[in-house]
Design a protein around this motif. Structure first.
Motif, PDB file in Angstrom:
ATOM      1  N   MET A   1       0.939  -1.389  -0.008  1.00  7.30           N
ATOM      2  CA  MET A   1      -0.402   0.461  -0.394  1.00  7.30           C
ATOM      3  C   MET A   1       0.800   0.997   0.400  1.00  7.30           C
ATOM      4  O   MET A   1       1.863   0.936   1.357  1.00  7.30           O
ATOM      5  CB  MET A   1      -0.589   0.250   1.380  1.00  7.30           C
ATOM      6  CG  MET A   1      -1.965   1.173   1.215  1.00  7.30           C
ATOM      7  SD  MET A   1      -3.317   0.851   2.290  1.00  7.30           S
ATOM      8  CE  MET A   1      -2.348   2.189   3.980  1.00  7.30           C
ATOM      9  N   SER A   2       0.638   2.092  -0.719  1.00 10.70           N
ATOM     10  CA  SER A   2       1.330   4.014  -1.144  1.00 10.70           C
ATOM     11  C   SER A   2       0.092   4.910  -0.540  1.00 10.70           C
ATOM     12  O   SER A   2      -0.464   4.682  -0.023  1.00 10.70           O
ATOM     13  CB  SER A   2       1.320   4.292  -2.205  1.00 10.70           C
ATOM     14  OG  SER A   2      -0.405   4.251  -2.630  1.00 10.70           O
ATOM     15  N   THR A   3       1.548   5.528   0.562  1.00  7.24           N
ATOM     16  CA  THR A   3       1.452   6.505   1.764  1.00  7.24           C
ATOM     17  C   THR A   3       2.080   8.165   1.338  1.00  7.24           C
ATOM     18  O   THR A   3       3.219   7.108   1.235  1.00  7.24           O
ATOM     19  CB  THR A   3       1.793   5.951   2.944  1.00  7.24           C
ATOM     20  OG1 THR A   3       0.664   4.495   3.300  1.00  7.24           O
ATOM     21  CG2 THR A   3       0.902   7.179   3.974  1.00  7.24           C
ATOM     22  N   ALA A   4       1.151   8.880   1.150  1.00  6.73           N
ATOM     23  CA  ALA A   4       1.988   9.880   1.157  1.00  6.73           C
ATOM     24  C   ALA A   4       1.607  10.658   2.027  1.00  6.73           C
ATOM     25  O   ALA A   4      -0.101  10.469   2.567  1.00  6.73           O
ATOM     26  CB  ALA A   4       1.150  10.452  -0.180  1.00  6.73           C
ATOM     27  N   VAL A   5       2.610  11.998   2.666  1.00  5.86           N
ATOM     28  CA  VAL A   5       1.766  12.530   3.938  1.00  5.86           C
ATOM     29  C   VAL A   5       1.902  13.831   2.999  1.00  5.86           C
ATOM     30  O   VAL A   5       2.392  14.254   1.813  1.00  5.86           O
ATOM     31  CB  VAL A   5       2.892  12.772   4.490  1.00  5.86           C
ATOM     32  CG1 VAL A   5       3.098  14.094   5.545  1.00  5.86           C
ATOM     33  CG2 VAL A   5       2.981  12.183   5.401  1.00  5.86           C
ATOM     34  N   CYS A   6       0.837  14.778   3.001  1.00  5.13           N
ATOM     35  CA  CYS A   6       0.315  15.722   2.605  1.00  5.13           C
ATOM     36  C   CYS A   6       0.233  16.921   3.851  1.00  5.13           C
ATOM     37  O   CYS A   6      -0.521  17.208   4.586  1.00  5.13           O
ATOM     38  CB  CYS A   6      -1.524  15.933   1.722  1.00  5.13           C
ATOM     39  SG  CYS A   6      -1.512  17.221   0.530  1.00  5.13           S
ATOM     40  N   PRO A   7       1.683  17.453   4.140  1.00  7.11           N
ATOM     41  CA  PRO A   7       2.078  18.560   5.815  1.00  7.11           C
ATOM     42  C   PRO A   7       1.214  19.725   4.978  1.00  7.11           C
ATOM     43  O   PRO A   7       1.522  20.115   3.323  1.00  7.11           O
ATOM     44  CB  PRO A   7       3.415  18.416   5.175  1.00  7.11           C
ATOM     45  CG  PRO A   7       3.706  18.795   4.162  1.00  7.11           C
ATOM     46  CD  PRO A   7       2.458  17.559   3.224  1.00  7.11           C
ATOM     47  N   GLY A   8       1.273  20.888   5.601  1.00  4.97           N
ATOM     48  CA  GLY A   8       1.094  22.031   5.503  1.00  4.97           C
ATOM     49  C   GLY A   8       0.036  22.698   7.201  1.00  4.97           C
ATOM     50  O   GLY A   8       0.014  22.519   7.886  1.00  4.97           O
ATOM     51  N   SER A   9      -0.011  24.058   7.265  1.00  6.86           N
ATOM     52  CA  SER A   9       0.188  24.080   8.874  1.00  6.86           C
ATOM     53  C   SER A   9      -1.582  24.399   8.677  1.00  6.86           C
ATOM     54  O   SER A   9      -2.081  24.289   9.224  1.00  6.86           O
ATOM     55  CB  SER A   9       0.190  26.010   8.855  1.00  6.86           C
ATOM     56  OG  SER A   9       1.805  26.294   8.253  1.00  6.86           O
ATOM     57  N   PHE A  10      -2.133  24.060   7.831  1.00  3.98           N
ATOM     58  CA  PHE A  10      -3.854  24.393   7.519  1.00  3.98           C
ATOM     59  C   PHE A  10      -4.431  25.400   8.601  1.00  3.98           C
ATOM     60  O   PHE A  10      -5.234  24.796   9.407  1.00  3.98           O
ATOM     61  CB  PHE A  10      -4.127  23.146   7.891  1.00  3.98           C
ATOM     62  CG  PHE A  10      -4.089  21.918   6.801  1.00  3.98           C
ATOM     63  CD1 PHE A  10      -4.332  22.447   5.598  1.00  3.98           C
ATOM     64  CD2 PHE A  10      -2.819  21.174   7.074  1.00  3.98           C
ATOM     65  CE1 PHE A  10      -3.403  21.015   4.207  1.00  3.98           C
ATOM     66  CE2 PHE A  10      -1.838  20.045   6.136  1.00  3.98           C
ATOM     67  CZ  PHE A  10      -2.852  20.280   4.893  1.00  3.98           C
ATOM     68  N   ASP A  11      -4.123  26.750   8.528  1.00  2.40           N
ATOM     69  CA  ASP A  11      -4.071  28.367   9.338  1.00  2.40           C
ATOM     70  C   ASP A  11      -5.561  28.459   8.637  1.00  2.40           C
ATOM     71  O   ASP A  11      -5.045  29.754   8.404  1.00  2.40           O
ATOM     72  CB  ASP A  11      -3.087  28.025  10.162  1.00  2.40           C
ATOM     73  CG  ASP A  11      -3.789  29.161  11.090  1.00  2.40           C
ATOM     74  OD1 ASP A  11      -4.938  28.411  12.296  1.00  2.40           O
ATOM     75  OD2 ASP A  11      -3.345  30.381  11.679  1.00  2.40           O
ATOM     76  N   PRO A  12      -6.641  28.150   8.454  1.00  4.52           N
ATOM     77  CA  PRO A  12      -7.237  26.979   8.043  1.00  4.52           C
ATOM     78  C   PRO A  12      -7.045  25.964   6.777  1.00  4.52           C
ATOM     79  O   PRO A  12      -6.525  27.257   5.859  1.00  4.52           O
ATOM     80  CB  PRO A  12      -9.013  27.580   8.963  1.00  4.52           C
ATOM     81  CG  PRO A  12      -9.007  29.164   7.462  1.00  4.52           C
ATOM     82  CD  PRO A  12      -7.525  29.285   7.729  1.00  4.52           C
ATOM     83  N   ILE A  13      -7.660  25.229   6.646  1.00  6.21           N
ATOM     84  CA  ILE A  13      -7.854  24.573   5.705  1.00  6.21           C
ATOM     85  C   ILE A  13      -8.996  24.785   4.991  1.00  6.21           C
ATOM     86  O   ILE A  13     -10.013  25.950   5.284  1.00  6.21           O
ATOM     87  CB  ILE A  13      -8.243  23.054   5.965  1.00  6.21           C
ATOM     88  CG1 ILE A  13      -7.745  22.129   4.468  1.00  6.21           C
ATOM     89  CG2 ILE A  13      -9.467  22.485   7.165  1.00  6.21           C
ATOM     90  CD1 ILE A  13      -8.274  20.338   4.663  1.00  6.21           C
ATOM     91  N   THR A  14      -8.727  25.373   2.745  1.00  3.26           N
ATOM     92  CA  THR A  14      -9.155  25.930   2.568  1.00  3.26           C
ATOM     93  C   THR A  14      -9.261  24.981   1.276  1.00  3.26           C
ATOM     94  O   THR A  14      -9.312  23.630   1.341  1.00  3.26           O
ATOM     95  CB  THR A  14      -8.641  26.491   1.666  1.00  3.26           C
ATOM     96  OG1 THR A  14      -7.999  26.203   0.660  1.00  3.26           O
ATOM     97  CG2 THR A  14      -8.184  27.698   2.602  1.00  3.26           C
ATOM     98  N   LEU A  15     -11.057  24.966   0.680  1.00  6.83           N
ATOM     99  CA  LEU A  15     -10.853  24.436  -0.360  1.00  6.83           C
ATOM    100  C   LEU A  15      -9.690  23.880  -1.550  1.00  6.83           C
ATOM    101  O   LEU A  15     -10.105  23.190  -2.382  1.00  6.83           O
ATOM    102  CB  LEU A  15     -12.539  24.894  -1.513  1.00  6.83           C
ATOM    103  CG  LEU A  15     -13.652  25.051   0.184  1.00  6.83           C
ATOM    104  CD1 LEU A  15     -14.783  25.016  -1.225  1.00  6.83           C
ATOM    105  CD2 LEU A  15     -13.666  23.757   0.643  1.00  6.83           C
ATOM    106  N   GLY A  16      -8.890  24.741  -1.595  1.00 10.18           N
ATOM    107  CA  GLY A  16      -7.975  25.050  -2.011  1.00 10.18           C
ATOM    108  C   GLY A  16      -6.760  23.516  -1.738  1.00 10.18           C
ATOM    109  O   GLY A  16      -6.923  22.414  -2.809  1.00 10.18           O
TER     110      GLY A  16
END
Ligand code: PNS
Length: 166
Positions: A1-16
């Motif tokens: 199984m392949s796993t990827a990490v999608c990182p960010g501040s997400f302050d806040p998370i947006t629709l983008g």
């Protein structure tokens, strides 16, 4: 199984962000969304609220889980056995900023970063601009989920406790 990490501040998370996570999920079996600390940014929302809002925004996307991390991103990548980091690009300016992080993460651990070009119809959406629009009383409801809009407005209220200095 392949796993990827999608990182960010997400302050806040947006629709983008949601668009980028969906695209990442189309390439990997599992996507771990990592709510991380960016030392060059001051957060409006505390980490646990950013996680909660990301979980809510991504509830309709299967194969995605949201975690918080306070350490190095490459340590999380190792811990979840991910084979790649995925980041979204809206512009050349994004690439300038992302390239340094991608190179550093590869230097630290060998992990590769995959860049995803997001929906051009959402290229204007940045968390910082969403907060600025809200701060000035403008409409943000078409750029974030309803729960995020409420949380941002609450945090920006005079007694909302925002701008936590992180
Ligand atoms: O959404 P952002 O602010 O562009 O995301 C940047 C983030 C949070 C992914 C980056 O600052 C990060 O990876 N922070 C965790 C600490 C770390 O690993 N720092 C070195 C990154 S090269």
């Amino acid at each position: 199984m392949s796993t990827a990490v999608c990182p960010g501040s997400f302050d806040p998370i947006t629709l983008g962000h949601v668009d980028v996570v969906r695209r990442a999920r189309s390439m990997f079996d599992e996507v771990v969304v990592a709510v991380a600390h960016n030392a060059s940014k001051r957060s409006l929302l505390p980490p646990e609220e950013r996680v909660r809002l990301a979980e809510d925004a991504l509830a309709g996307v299967d194969g995605v889980r949201v975690v918080a991390t306070d350490g190095l991103l490459v340590d999380l990548v190792r811990d979840v056995a991910a084979c790649a980091v995925v980041k979204g690009l809206r512009s050349g300016a994004d690439l300038d900023a992302e390239l340094a992080m991608a190179l550093m993460n590869r230097h630290l651990s060998g992990v590769e970063t995959v860049f995803v070009v997001g929906d051009p119809g959402r290229a204007h959406i940045a968390s910082s601009l969403v907060k600025d629009v809200a701060r000035h009383g403008g409409p943000i409801e078409d750029m974030v989920t309803p729960a995020v809009a409420v949380a941002v407005r609450r945090a920006l209220a005079p007694d909302g406790g925002g701008e936590d200095g992180r």
